[in-house]
Motif scaffolding. Structure first.
Motif, PDB file in Angstrom:
ATOM      1  N   TYR A  95     -14.363  26.134  29.147  1.00 27.54           N
ATOM      2  CA  TYR A  95     -14.784  24.861  29.728  1.00 27.54           C
ATOM      3  C   TYR A  95     -13.575  23.930  29.705  1.00 27.54           C
ATOM      4  CZ  TYR A  95     -17.296  20.408  30.236  1.00 27.54           C
ATOM      5  OH  TYR A  95     -17.726  19.169  30.659  1.00 27.54           O
ATOM      6  N   ALA A  96     -13.206  23.405  30.861  1.00 25.35           N
ATOM      7  CA  ALA A  96     -11.958  22.621  30.970  1.00 25.35           C
ATOM      8  C   ALA A  96     -10.831  23.460  30.373  1.00 25.35           C
ATOM      9  CB  ALA A  96     -12.120  21.267  30.295  1.00 25.35           C
ATOM     10  N   ASP A  97     -10.076  22.903  29.408  1.00 29.68           N
ATOM     11  CA  ASP A  97      -9.018  23.687  28.771  1.00 29.68           C
ATOM     12  C   ASP A  97      -9.467  24.331  27.463  1.00 29.68           C
ATOM     13  OD1 ASP A  97      -7.403  22.936  30.826  1.00 29.68           O
ATOM     14  OD2 ASP A  97      -6.011  21.724  29.637  1.00 29.68           O
ATOM     15  N   LEU A  98     -10.761  24.287  27.186  1.00 28.29           N
ATOM     16  CA  LEU A  98     -11.289  24.912  25.979  1.00 28.29           C
ATOM     17  C   LEU A  98     -11.531  26.383  26.262  1.00 28.29           C
ATOM     18  CD1 LEU A  98     -13.893  22.204  24.880  1.00 28.29           C
ATOM     19  CD2 LEU A  98     -11.419  22.261  24.493  1.00 28.29           C
ATOM     20  N   PRO A  99     -10.938  27.288  25.481  1.00 31.14           N
ATOM     21  CA  PRO A  99     -11.049  28.718  25.794  1.00 31.14           C
ATOM     22  C   PRO A  99     -12.430  29.279  25.523  1.00 31.14           C
ATOM     23  CG  PRO A  99      -9.908  28.395  23.715  1.00 31.14           C
ATOM     24  CD  PRO A  99     -10.096  27.023  24.304  1.00 31.14           C
ATOM     25  N   ALA A 100     -12.714  30.402  26.171  1.00 36.35           N
ATOM     26  CA  ALA A 100     -13.935  31.145  25.871  1.00 36.35           C
ATOM     27  C   ALA A 100     -13.853  31.649  24.432  1.00 36.35           C
ATOM     28  CB  ALA A 100     -14.093  32.311  26.830  1.00 36.35           C
ATOM     29  N   GLY A 138      -2.012  13.783   9.828  1.00 44.44           N
ATOM     30  CA  GLY A 138      -0.782  13.117  10.233  1.00 44.44           C
ATOM     31  C   GLY A 138       0.217  14.097  10.809  1.00 44.44           C
ATOM     32  N   SER A 139       1.465  14.011  10.352  1.00 38.75           N
ATOM     33  CA  SER A 139       2.531  14.847  10.896  1.00 38.75           C
ATOM     34  C   SER A 139       2.338  16.317  10.560  1.00 38.75           C
ATOM     35  CB  SER A 139       3.886  14.371  10.357  1.00 38.75           C
ATOM     36  OG  SER A 139       3.908  14.443   8.938  1.00 38.75           O
ATOM     37  N   ASP A 140       1.501  16.621   9.555  1.00 40.75           N
ATOM     38  CA  ASP A 140       1.251  18.002   9.182  1.00 40.75           C
ATOM     39  C   ASP A 140       0.132  18.637  10.005  1.00 40.75           C
ATOM     40  OD1 ASP A 140       3.184  18.047   7.179  1.00 40.75           O
ATOM     41  OD2 ASP A 140       1.809  17.186   5.710  1.00 40.75           O
ATOM     42  N   GLY A 141      -0.543  17.867  10.864  1.00 41.45           N
ATOM     43  CA  GLY A 141      -1.681  18.387  11.608  1.00 41.45           C
ATOM     44  C   GLY A 141      -1.254  19.315  12.736  1.00 41.45           C
ATOM     45  N   TRP A 142      -2.127  20.278  13.057  1.00 42.63           N
ATOM     46  CA  TRP A 142      -1.858  21.165  14.183  1.00 42.63           C
ATOM     47  C   TRP A 142      -1.798  20.348  15.474  1.00 42.63           C
ATOM     48  CZ3 TRP A 142      -0.283  25.491  12.271  1.00 42.63           C
ATOM     49  CH2 TRP A 142      -0.889  26.078  11.165  1.00 42.63           C
ATOM     50  N   GLU A 143      -0.842  20.677  16.335  1.00 41.46           N
ATOM     51  CA  GLU A 143      -0.674  19.932  17.578  1.00 41.46           C
ATOM     52  C   GLU A 143      -1.868  20.088  18.515  1.00 41.46           C
ATOM     53  OE1 GLU A 143       2.994  20.911  19.431  1.00 41.46           O
ATOM     54  OE2 GLU A 143       4.241  20.016  17.852  1.00 41.46           O
ATOM     55  N   ASP A 144      -2.598  21.192  18.382  1.00 40.96           N
ATOM     56  CA  ASP A 144      -3.746  21.430  19.260  1.00 40.96           C
ATOM     57  C   ASP A 144      -5.079  21.144  18.581  1.00 40.96           C
ATOM     58  OD1 ASP A 144      -3.590  23.551  17.482  1.00 40.96           O
ATOM     59  OD2 ASP A 144      -4.027  25.109  18.973  1.00 40.96           O
ATOM     60  N   ASN A 145      -5.083  20.243  17.585  1.00 42.19           N
ATOM     61  CA  ASN A 145      -6.338  19.940  16.891  1.00 42.19           C
ATOM     62  C   ASN A 145      -7.400  19.377  17.830  1.00 42.19           C
ATOM     63  OD1 ASN A 145      -6.024  20.900  14.322  1.00 42.19           O
ATOM     64  ND2 ASN A 145      -5.278  18.978  13.454  1.00 42.19           N
ATOM     65  N   ASP A 146      -6.973  18.694  18.898  1.00 44.31           N
ATOM     66  CA  ASP A 146      -7.972  18.192  19.846  1.00 44.31           C
ATOM     67  C   ASP A 146      -8.724  19.352  20.499  1.00 44.31           C
ATOM     68  OD1 ASP A 146      -5.673  19.000  21.203  1.00 44.31           O
ATOM     69  OD2 ASP A 146      -5.810  17.425  22.724  1.00 44.31           O
ATOM     70  N   ILE A 147      -7.997  20.383  20.906  1.00 43.01           N
ATOM     71  CA  ILE A 147      -8.634  21.564  21.508  1.00 43.01           C
ATOM     72  C   ILE A 147      -9.464  22.308  20.461  1.00 43.01           C
ATOM     73  CG2 ILE A 147      -8.203  23.846  22.511  1.00 43.01           C
ATOM     74  CD1 ILE A 147      -7.694  21.719  24.525  1.00 43.01           C
ATOM     75  N   ARG A 148      -8.911  22.489  19.283  1.00 47.65           N
ATOM     76  CA  ARG A 148      -9.573  23.275  18.238  1.00 47.65           C
ATOM     77  C   ARG A 148     -10.933  22.690  17.869  1.00 47.65           C
ATOM     78  NH1 ARG A 148      -7.199  23.184  13.493  1.00 47.65           N
ATOM     79  NH2 ARG A 148      -7.580  25.350  12.878  1.00 47.65           N
ATOM     80  N   PHE A 149     -10.981  21.375  17.686  1.00 48.48           N
ATOM     81  CA  PHE A 149     -12.242  20.795  17.224  1.00 48.48           C
ATOM     82  C   PHE A 149     -13.146  20.327  18.359  1.00 48.48           C
ATOM     83  CE2 PHE A 149      -9.476  20.530  13.433  1.00 48.48           C
ATOM     84  CZ  PHE A 149     -10.213  21.426  12.658  1.00 48.48           C
ATOM     85  N   ALA A 150     -12.587  20.138  19.544  1.00 46.44           N
ATOM     86  CA  ALA A 150     -13.462  19.970  20.706  1.00 46.44           C
ATOM     87  C   ALA A 150     -14.200  21.277  20.976  1.00 46.44           C
ATOM     88  CB  ALA A 150     -12.647  19.556  21.927  1.00 46.44           C
ATOM     89  N   ARG A 151     -13.494  22.400  20.776  1.00 46.28           N
ATOM     90  CA  ARG A 151     -14.136  23.713  20.957  1.00 46.28           C
ATOM     91  C   ARG A 151     -15.277  23.899  19.954  1.00 46.28           C
ATOM     92  NH1 ARG A 151     -15.613  27.303  24.574  1.00 46.28           N
ATOM     93  NH2 ARG A 151     -17.476  26.432  23.622  1.00 46.28           N
ATOM     94  N   ASN A 202     -15.435  10.252   5.439  1.00 44.06           N
ATOM     95  CA  ASN A 202     -14.285   9.374   5.214  1.00 44.06           C
ATOM     96  C   ASN A 202     -13.882   8.786   6.555  1.00 44.06           C
ATOM     97  OD1 ASN A 202     -11.851   8.093   4.582  1.00 44.06           O
ATOM     98  ND2 ASN A 202     -11.296   9.641   3.067  1.00 44.06           N
ATOM     99  N   LEU A 203     -14.165   7.510   6.745  1.00 41.42           N
ATOM    100  CA  LEU A 203     -13.929   6.851   8.029  1.00 41.42           C
ATOM    101  C   LEU A 203     -12.440   6.722   8.351  1.00 41.42           C
ATOM    102  CD1 LEU A 203     -15.497   5.432  10.353  1.00 41.42           C
ATOM    103  CD2 LEU A 203     -15.196   3.290   9.090  1.00 41.42           C
ATOM    104  N   ALA A 204     -11.588   6.839   7.321  1.00 36.85           N
ATOM    105  CA  ALA A 204     -10.153   6.637   7.535  1.00 36.85           C
ATOM    106  C   ALA A 204      -9.533   7.727   8.399  1.00 36.85           C
ATOM    107  CB  ALA A 204      -9.429   6.564   6.195  1.00 36.85           C
ATOM    108  N   TYR A 205     -10.136   8.914   8.411  1.00 34.04           N
ATOM    109  CA  TYR A 205      -9.635  10.011   9.241  1.00 34.04           C
ATOM    110  C   TYR A 205     -10.493  10.067  10.501  1.00 34.04           C
ATOM    111  CZ  TYR A 205      -7.261  11.284   4.929  1.00 34.04           C
ATOM    112  OH  TYR A 205      -6.485  11.256   3.797  1.00 34.04           O
ATOM    113  N   GLN A 206      -9.894   9.723  11.657  1.00 35.97           N
ATOM    114  CA  GLN A 206     -10.714   9.467  12.843  1.00 35.97           C
ATOM    115  C   GLN A 206     -10.507  10.445  13.983  1.00 35.97           C
ATOM    116  OE1 GLN A 206     -10.799   5.412  14.136  1.00 35.97           O
ATOM    117  NE2 GLN A 206     -10.942   4.589  12.078  1.00 35.97           N
ATOM    118  N   GLY A 207      -9.528  11.323  13.896  1.00 39.67           N
ATOM    119  CA  GLY A 207      -9.309  12.252  15.002  1.00 39.67           C
ATOM    120  C   GLY A 207      -8.878  11.523  16.259  1.00 39.67           C
ATOM    121  N   LEU A 208      -7.701  10.879  16.214  1.00 39.13           N
ATOM    122  CA  LEU A 208      -7.204  10.085  17.344  1.00 39.13           C
ATOM    123  C   LEU A 208      -6.223  10.904  18.179  1.00 39.13           C
ATOM    124  CD1 LEU A 208      -6.520   6.652  15.608  1.00 39.13           C
ATOM    125  CD2 LEU A 208      -8.525   7.331  16.931  1.00 39.13           C
ATOM    126  N   PHE A 209      -6.404  10.864  19.502  1.00 38.34           N
ATOM    127  CA  PHE A 209      -5.546  11.599  20.424  1.00 38.34           C
ATOM    128  C   PHE A 209      -5.253  10.734  21.645  1.00 38.34           C
ATOM    129  CE2 PHE A 209      -8.128  14.579  17.995  1.00 38.34           C
ATOM    130  CZ  PHE A 209      -7.152  15.414  17.461  1.00 38.34           C
TER     131      PHE A 209
END
Length: 517
Positions: A95-100, A138-151, A202-209
């Motif tokens: 779906y979109a760029d989210l893989p099967a 932060g800087s240690d996060g996977w670059e594709d976390n938006d795809i990973r957790f949207a999936r 924990n509201l401090a971690y918001q998943g911002l992209f």
């Protein structure tokens, strides 16, 4: 507040634990059992970063006594290597760029069913759930976390909508933290009326992209606005969960109130005040399970009870030896925590000299920000035999520290709930904590621990000095220990509030829920 040992002995009888643990509401014809999919990015059975991992392991198991509750997690490498058999039971299209991906099913030894999201390119990699660092933020996060957790979020929505090909379909989704925040949004955008609970740990971690990522995630253009997923020009997974969920919960009553204020609201306080005014924000406290029992815990060097302290002394001797501390008749202070600014480690480092000079010793276990780890290493070098540090985390060592310590230090700047103070209390270690969030809700000042009001060294040291005074007043010290060990914070107490909430939002969605049995 002046309290005597006799006050504590009279007010906290030793045989009331079972009654206090009983839930106020069980699954009955008026509060029926439901099919619930509990969606989480981490679970202590396989992979854990913080308290969410413990909650995701314990809370569904408590609720399983009254609901058909199953878990959905990504198929991380640790999950695949767990030794449990995984049966492929469903498939989800791209779906979109989210893989099967595929959906696997495995069953834990205690019968808990876990669905795993099989997508090797997203989840089978070395590192933590969120990235390569201790927390993966932060800087240690996977670059594709938006795809990973949207999936992950979309998979939860598709399973709820009955589109995954499973032989089981949830009536409700229980979603946890930003990594699951798009699930209620996907349901809404696709026209499905499945009710959702979104829990903020924990509201401090918001998943911002970046806003430009919306198209890749299949987010409609018209949803990127102030009343949708937009947060100061960026895409916020956390905000999506808050906006689109049927109901938002946090993990303590005090934190539920705090996050509606600018000080703790992380820029979302206005939205959360609206949710509170609508009756769609509440706090349901976390708890601990039966494994936290000093009489039976196999991790400990020696078991003990509130009427027999020999085992606690044996654990203290083990901890001192393990951390290279000198034999001492003074109090043993401990910090079991992620070593990050939020947890107030800097205050403990500042207070260390005074604690050591007064005859106390300190042990630290945990990892986190590298500069904090470095400072702790220097502190141990400055006070050999009085300060010990272990960078990393080991469950068995942590339990021995709770069991062997006299006081647990928790000067957190904010703490949504906190589990460490409950673990410590159960093992007779009195927490010294900032009066915030779940710490304020679970520690009775001068009875089951010590609370201080301001996040500064002066306020913190006043509580530490009070602890020293109580330690040297033997009768009062042991009375406080006993009061702490009879604590009432068990996961069984969460069954009633969650059952009521599940029933309420299902009725609001116009869904019929069948009575259990």
């Amino acid at each position: 507040m002046t309290i005597t040992a006799s006050d504590l002995t009279l007010d906290v009888p030793h045989d009331t634990q079972r009654n206090r643990d009983e839930p106020s509401v069980l699954a009955t014809p008026s509060h029926p059992s439901q099919h619930v999919l509990f969606v989480t990015p981490e679970i202590a059975d396989f992979v854990k970063v913080g308290g969410l991992g413990d909650v995701s392991s314990a809370l569904p198991r408590a609720l399983a006594a009254h609901h058909d509750i199953r878990i959905l997690i990504p198929a991380y490498r640790e999950v695949l290597n767990s030794g449990l058999t995984i049966r492929r039971v469903g498939r989800l299209p791209a779906y979109a760029d989210l893989p099967a991906c595929e959906v696997g099913e495995m069953t834990c030894a205690d019968g808990l069913i876990i669905y795993v999201l099989l997508c090797p390119e997203l989840y089978e990699r070395a590192g933590g759930p969120y990235g390569t660092g201790p927390g993966g933020y932060g800087s240690d996060g996977w670059e594709d976390n938006d795809i990973r957790f949207a999936r992950l979020s979309l998979a939860a929505a598709e399973i709820a909508a009955g589109h995954a090909g499973l032989d089981w379909q949830p009536q409700l989704l229980h979603l946890n933290d930003w990594a699951c925040g798009l699930a209620p949004a996907y349901l809404r955008w696709q026209g499905h009326m499945v009710p959702t609970v979104f829990t903020i740990h924990n509201l401090a971690y918001q998943g911002l992209f970046e806003a430009s990522r919306c198209t890749a995630l299949g987010i409609p253009d018209e949803e990127f606005h102030i009343d949708g997923v937009e947060y100061y020009g960026k895409l916020s997974f956390m905000k999506a969960g808050i906006v689109y969920a049927s109901h938002v919960t946090t993990v303590s009553a005090t934190y539920a109130q705090e996050i509606t204020t600018p000080e703790f609201g992380c820029g979302l306080d206005g939205l959360l005040r609206c949710k509170a005014e609508q009756g769609r924000l509440s706090g349901i406290p976390n708890g601990i399970d039966d494994s936290w029992d000093p009489r039976t815990d196999a991790h400990l060097v020696q078991a003990f009870s509130a009427n027999d302290w020999r085992g606690k002394r044996a654990n203290a001797e083990y901890v001192r030896h393990r951390f290279g501390l000198a034999p001492s008749a003074g109090p043993l202070f401990a910090m079991v925590s992620r070593m990050v600014h939020q947890k107030g480690v800097d205050l403990v480092i500042e207070a260390a000299a005074s604690i050591v000079q007064a005859g106390g010793q300190l042990v630290f276990i945990g990892n986190g920000e590298r500069n904090v780890e470095t400072q702790l290493g220097r502190l141990a070098g400055r006070y050999p035999g009085a300060v010990g540090v272990y960078v990393g985390f080991d469950e068995e060592e942590a339990r021995c520290i709770y069991a062997g310590s006299d006081f647990l230090l928790m000067p957190s700047r904010f703490e949504p709930c906190g589990l460490s103070q409950m673990y410590a209390q159960r093992f007779g270690s009195l927490p010294i904590a900032h009066r915030t969030g779940g710490l304020a809700d679970t520690i009775e000042d001068g009875v089951t621990g010590f609370l201080f009001n301001d996040v500064n060294l002066t306020s913190f040291m006043q509580a530490i000095q009070q602890a020293f005074s109580v330690y040297h007043s033997t009768e009062l010290f042991y009375a406080m220990r006993r009061a702490a060990m009879t604590g009432r914070y068990h996961w069984r107490q969460s069954i009633g509030p969650y059952t009521q909430l599940y029933q309420r939002i299902s009725e609001e969605a116009g869904l019929e829920v069948k009575a259990s049995g």
